[in-house]
Design an enzyme around this catalytic site. Structure first.
Site, mmCIF file in Angstrom:
data_model
loop_
_atom_site.group_PDB
_atom_site.id
_atom_site.type_symbol
_atom_site.label_atom_id
_atom_site.label_comp_id
_atom_site.label_asym_id
_atom_site.label_seq_id
_atom_site.Cartn_x
_atom_site.Cartn_y
_atom_site.Cartn_z
ATOM 1 N N TRP A 188 0.869 -1.192 0.000
ATOM 2 C CA TRP A 188 0.000 0.000 0.000
ATOM 3 C C TRP A 188 0.898 1.232 0.000
ATOM 4 C CZ3 TRP A 188 -1.983 2.548 4.956
ATOM 5 C CH2 TRP A 188 -2.955 3.514 4.668
ATOM 6 N N LYS A 214 -13.508 -0.664 6.054
ATOM 7 C CA LYS A 214 -14.118 -1.329 4.892
ATOM 8 C C LYS A 214 -15.232 -2.277 5.322
ATOM 9 C CE LYS A 214 -10.025 0.079 3.499
ATOM 10 N NZ LYS A 214 -9.579 1.038 2.546
ATOM 11 N N ASP A 229 -1.164 -6.007 8.924
ATOM 12 C CA ASP A 229 -2.132 -4.977 8.564
ATOM 13 C C ASP A 229 -3.383 -5.727 8.119
ATOM 14 O OD1 ASP A 229 -3.653 -2.979 7.480
ATOM 15 O OD2 ASP A 229 -2.033 -2.071 6.307
HETATM 16 C C1 LMR Z 1 -6.878 2.375 -0.298
HETATM 17 O O1 LMR Z 1 -5.889 1.643 -0.273
HETATM 18 O O2 LMR Z 1 -7.364 2.827 -1.337
HETATM 19 C C2 LMR Z 1 -7.570 2.728 0.992
HETATM 20 O O3 LMR Z 1 -6.959 2.061 2.041
HETATM 21 C C3 LMR Z 1 -7.697 4.189 1.196
HETATM 22 C C4 LMR Z 1 -6.402 4.846 1.549
HETATM 23 O O4 LMR Z 1 -6.354 5.465 2.619
HETATM 24 O O5 LMR Z 1 -5.429 4.764 0.798
#
Ligand code: LMR
Length: 397
Positions: A131, A247, A212
């Site tokens: 991420w 979510k 996570d």
């Molecule tokens: C995402 O990965 O799109 C979500 O977790 C929102 C974010 O905060 O990035």
């Protein structure tokens, strides 16, 4: 004296910047496959009925708006831990776990990072890719950030051998960030046997796992999506879990999260609690009330819990159907290409190897938006747009 004239301009956030650019696009056929949020079949945001009922119950109780304790709302923490580790978990009886309510899953990650940097680890290793916010959260926490191979772009699956090899070379006491389920951004998860191997390797290497877990319930089921974490906990790892309720409860803007830390000795708990509470207090003082109240109201009510579970299952089923529909449309239209690997991907996201240039072309030529790493939010698809998305993907690939 102008203090701020030399302040440099930073680029927009690659995910949270997208809705703003998307909103400014006048094309009526635009499609947002960006931010990882659930959308209905009509393309709308969804407030769950269980959440609305909980909110109405809370309103009727005329509860005070006092500060929460630094570590958060007790009932919420208790219910959250049961959801995460299972109501029957021996760990919850053992006194070897400390948990605090956090400002979303990101808040939990930041606290985890600051705690580790201060007292345990110098470096944290992230999956390649991960991420986009992980790296900056941990760098700002004071950790060096390394990476381990994860996604195999040729095979479109997990590079398990590469991942294991990298773990064997990680220095003891470093931390490894693992996605508990529904890996963001690839949707590719280890299977249970692989989780078991990872557990023993990580233990042997004396590394601290941080999970996570932001998508529990969007993969296989609530229990199965927590299986890896429960296994690691059962194996006695001292570990951290950053949990997001954004979510699975659709409570994105309420910012509800949880940080759980397990230790091998119950005697550590007051010390761990004191450290985490100190970090919270000098960061945002105490967490916000409403989201935690909504969740504890739902999870303490058998009826509301069942309703929430049904709603979560419906969201998950719709995403699964849309994944199938996308793959089917890709297979029909792009007969020389094989997309069946996308069936193995879990959760909201899919990765089909788009380059940043291709993502840019999709935006400019087709009005389809996604982050530049090519992550597709399957929940943004519906029966009206899936064919167009498949054609557009093929046209740039
Ligand atoms: C995402 O990965 O799109 C979500 O977790 C929102 C974010 O905060 O990035």
């Amino acid at each position: 004296m102008p203090f701020f004239s030399d302040v440099p301009l930073l680029p927009d956030d690659p995910i949270l910047g997208l809705p703003i650019i998307f909103a400014a696009d006048p094309r009526p056929n635009k499609i947002n496959l960006g931010i990882g949020a659930y959308k209905t079949a009509e393309g709308h945001s969804l407030v769950l009925t269980s959440v609305k009922k909980a909110e109405s119950q809370i309103l009727q109780r005329h509860l005070p708006k006092d500060y929460l304790p630094i570590e958060g709302e007790g009932e919420f923490i208790k219910c959250g831990l049961q959801l995460l580790f299972g109501a029957e978990s021996a760990l919850l009886q053992s006194g070897q776990i400390f948990a605090a309510q956090t400002v979303g899953g990101s808040g939990a990650l930041r606290l985890a990072g600051e705690f580790l940097a201060k007292l345990v680890s110098k470096t944290i290793f992230l999956s390649q890719p991960s991420w986009s916010n992980h790296k900056q959260i941990f760098e700002k926490s004071g950790l060096s950030v390394g990476s381990y191979p994860y996604f195999d772009p040729q095979g479109h699956g997990l590079d398990f051998a590469g991942m294991c090899e990298a773990i064997r070379n990680m220095p003891p006491s470093s931390a490894i960030l693992l996605h508990g389920c529904c890996h963001n951004p690839t949707g590719v998860d280890p299977n249970f046997e692989q989780w078991k191997e990872l557990s023993s390797l990580i233990k042997k290497q004396q590394i601290v796992p941080i999970f996570d877990l932001a998508y529990q319930g969007f993969g296989q089921s609530l229990d199965q999506d927590a299986q890896a974490i429960r296994y690691f906990a059962g194996e006695g790892h001292e570990m951290l879990v950053a949990y997001s309720f954004s979510k699975n409860f659709g409570l994105y803007g309420e910012r509800v999260g949880l940080l759980a830390i397990t230790a091998s000795q119950a005697e550590c708990m007051p010390k761990l609690a004191s450290q985490i509470k100190f970090l919270i207090r000098c960061n945002y003082s105490t967490p916000p009330l409403q989201g935690a109240r909504i969740i504890s109201t739902i999870l303490k009510s058998h009826e509301l819990t069942l309703e929430w579970q049904r709603e979560l299952k419906n969201m998950c089923e719709r995403v699964k159907e849309m994944r199938k529909a996308l793959i089917a449309a890709l297979l029909v239209k792009g007969q020389d290409k094989n997309f069946s690997y996308m069936h193995q991907q879990n959760g909201l996201f899919s990765f089909c190897g788009l380059t940043p240039d291709q993502v840019q072309r999709l935006r400019q030529e087709k009005a389809i938006y996604m982050p530049s790493n090519g992550r597709i939010n399957i929940a943004g698809l519906n029966t009206q747009n899936v064919e167009y998305v498949a054609e557009s993907l093929l046209s740039v690939m």
